[in-house]
Design a protein around this motif. Structure first.
Motif, mmCIF file in Angstrom:
data_model
loop_
_atom_site.group_PDB
_atom_site.id
_atom_site.type_symbol
_atom_site.label_atom_id
_atom_site.label_comp_id
_atom_site.label_asym_id
_atom_site.label_seq_id
_atom_site.Cartn_x
_atom_site.Cartn_y
_atom_site.Cartn_z
ATOM 1 N N GLN A 67 0.819 -1.200 0.000
ATOM 2 C CA GLN A 67 0.000 0.000 0.000
ATOM 3 C C GLN A 67 0.861 1.262 0.000
ATOM 4 O O GLN A 67 0.547 2.237 -0.687
ATOM 5 C CB GLN A 67 -0.934 0.005 1.208
ATOM 6 N N ASP A 68 1.955 1.242 0.773
ATOM 7 C CA ASP A 68 2.875 2.379 0.782
ATOM 8 C C ASP A 68 3.469 2.610 -0.606
ATOM 9 O O ASP A 68 3.568 3.758 -1.076
ATOM 10 C CB ASP A 68 4.003 2.150 1.794
ATOM 11 N N GLN A 69 3.856 1.527 -1.263
ATOM 12 C CA GLN A 69 4.425 1.634 -2.601
ATOM 13 C C GLN A 69 3.395 2.192 -3.586
ATOM 14 O O GLN A 69 3.720 3.030 -4.439
ATOM 15 C CB GLN A 69 4.906 0.265 -3.084
ATOM 16 N N HIS A 70 2.171 1.708 -3.474
ATOM 17 C CA HIS A 70 1.120 2.166 -4.390
ATOM 18 C C HIS A 70 0.838 3.651 -4.183
ATOM 19 O O HIS A 70 0.713 4.410 -5.159
ATOM 20 C CB HIS A 70 -0.151 1.334 -4.153
ATOM 21 N N ARG A 71 0.748 4.077 -2.937
ATOM 22 C CA ARG A 71 0.478 5.484 -2.645
ATOM 23 C C ARG A 71 1.569 6.380 -3.237
ATOM 24 O O ARG A 71 1.275 7.422 -3.837
ATOM 25 C CB ARG A 71 0.384 5.706 -1.130
ATOM 26 N N GLU A 72 2.823 5.990 -3.083
ATOM 27 C CA GLU A 72 3.918 6.780 -3.624
ATOM 28 C C GLU A 72 3.897 6.784 -5.148
ATOM 29 O O GLU A 72 4.159 7.818 -5.780
ATOM 30 C CB GLU A 72 5.255 6.226 -3.114
ATOM 31 N N ALA A 73 3.566 5.631 -5.735
ATOM 32 C CA ALA A 73 3.619 5.500 -7.191
ATOM 33 C C ALA A 73 2.521 6.300 -7.892
ATOM 34 O O ALA A 73 2.698 6.719 -9.043
ATOM 35 C CB ALA A 73 3.530 4.028 -7.589
ATOM 36 N N VAL A 74 1.378 6.499 -7.221
ATOM 37 C CA VAL A 74 0.270 7.223 -7.876
ATOM 38 C C VAL A 74 0.266 8.712 -7.549
ATOM 39 O O VAL A 74 -0.581 9.453 -8.053
ATOM 40 C CB VAL A 74 -1.099 6.609 -7.484
ATOM 41 N N ALA A 75 1.194 9.153 -6.744
ATOM 42 C CA ALA A 75 1.191 10.559 -6.313
ATOM 43 C C ALA A 75 1.223 11.523 -7.495
ATOM 44 O O ALA A 75 0.482 12.524 -7.516
ATOM 45 C CB ALA A 75 2.377 10.820 -5.384
ATOM 46 N N SER A 76 2.031 11.238 -8.499
ATOM 47 C CA SER A 76 2.139 12.147 -9.639
ATOM 48 C C SER A 76 0.855 12.156 -10.463
ATOM 49 O O SER A 76 0.453 13.199 -10.996
ATOM 50 C CB SER A 76 3.329 11.757 -10.523
ATOM 51 N N ILE A 77 0.198 10.996 -10.571
ATOM 52 C CA ILE A 77 -1.068 10.927 -11.306
ATOM 53 C C ILE A 77 -2.121 11.776 -10.612
ATOM 54 O O ILE A 77 -2.832 12.568 -11.238
ATOM 55 C CB ILE A 77 -1.550 9.465 -11.413
ATOM 56 N N LEU A 78 -2.227 11.626 -9.309
ATOM 57 C CA LEU A 78 -3.235 12.354 -8.550
ATOM 58 C C LEU A 78 -2.951 13.854 -8.526
ATOM 59 O O LEU A 78 -3.869 14.665 -8.394
ATOM 60 C CB LEU A 78 -3.304 11.814 -7.120
ATOM 61 N N ALA A 79 -1.685 14.210 -8.664
ATOM 62 C CA ALA A 79 -1.311 15.622 -8.607
ATOM 63 C C ALA A 79 -1.525 16.347 -9.937
ATOM 64 O O ALA A 79 -1.701 17.573 -9.958
ATOM 65 C CB ALA A 79 0.148 15.759 -8.186
ATOM 66 N N THR A 80 -1.543 15.611 -11.044
ATOM 67 C CA THR A 80 -1.552 16.271 -12.355
ATOM 68 C C THR A 80 -2.769 15.952 -13.217
ATOM 69 O O THR A 80 -3.181 16.787 -14.021
ATOM 70 C CB THR A 80 -0.289 15.891 -13.157
ATOM 71 N N GLU A 81 -3.332 14.771 -13.058
ATOM 72 C CA GLU A 81 -4.442 14.351 -13.927
ATOM 73 C C GLU A 81 -5.785 14.658 -13.266
ATOM 74 O O GLU A 81 -6.036 14.264 -12.134
ATOM 75 C CB GLU A 81 -4.336 12.853 -14.216
#
Length: 222
Positions: A67-81
């Motif tokens: 879950q920690d890995q997933h949260r970090e990996a999607v941060a850029s998507i959630l910030a820009t899209e």
């Protein structure tokens, strides 16, 4: 000395977890024992049990790690899209990337997690922290998107999207297609359908159905 001991303890904890996950991949969850994990990690069995009281505890730690890995990996998507379809698609596809190293042992592990009373079930009390962290990601997906939804439905949607992901995970467990082609296709085709259905909820004639649906969801949760 205290800081050094704390650092060493965290390193030992991480070593035991990484060793366990490797053995789960290589030997399967059922065949891997705590003794084998301790031996492979170069620690005593007592030390292994000090950090993780059971294999189930190790798997809960894996849930949290994933879950920690997933949260970090999607941060850029959630910030820009901002568009809902690529936003949700990106989050679901990113989970596939994060979980890819564990796909081989997922089938044997799923036999244990599928038991309704298993502490490893994604619906168990023990899995609550990882479950709530995942629901929070989907809450961010909804809140930061271009969707305009009735307030009641918007409040329940993150958990519904998490349930959608659980269905995709089940499909992923059994997917033996090259490069997980079928699971990726499932995501790419289902997300636009979800988007279309959600946008229909703004229509006056559909509001009654939405109200009935959200009432049903809340009844099932009590």
């Amino acid at each position: 000395m205290t800081e050094r001991a704390t650092l060493k303890g965290e390193q030992t904890r991480e070593l035991i977890l990484s060793t366990a996950l490797r053995l789960f991949r290589e030997q399967g969850y059922g065949k891997t024992t705590m003794r084998a994990i301790a031996t492979e990690a170069g620690v005593s069995v007592g030390n292994a049990y000090y950090y993780y009281s059971s294999k189930e505890h190790l798997m809960q730690a894996y849930y949290d790690h994933l879950q920690d890995q997933h949260r970090e990996a999607v941060a850029s998507i959630l910030a820009t899209e901002k568009a809902f379809v690529p936003r949700l698609t990106g989050v679901l596809r990113t989970w596939l990337e994060v979980a890819a190293p564990y796909h081989e042992f997922a089938g044997t592990f799923f036999k244990t997690a599928a038991e309704p009373k298993s502490p490893l079930s994604p619906f168990s009390d023990q899995s609550r922290p990882a479950r709530e962290a995942s629901v929070e990601i989907f809450r961010q997906v909804v809140d930061g998107s271009d969707l305009k939804l009735p307030a009641d439905l918007k409040a329940e949607l993150p958990e519904l999207l998490w349930l959608m992901q659980m269905g995709i995970v089940l499909f992923w467990v059994h997917d033996d297609s090259p490069a997980l082609r079928r699971t990726k296709s499932l995501i790419d085709r289902s997300v636009p359908l979800v988007d279309r259905l959600l946008r229909l909820t703004r229509l006056p004639g559909v509001r009654g159905v939405v109200n009935d649906l959200t009432a049903l969801i809340r009844t099932l949760k009590t």
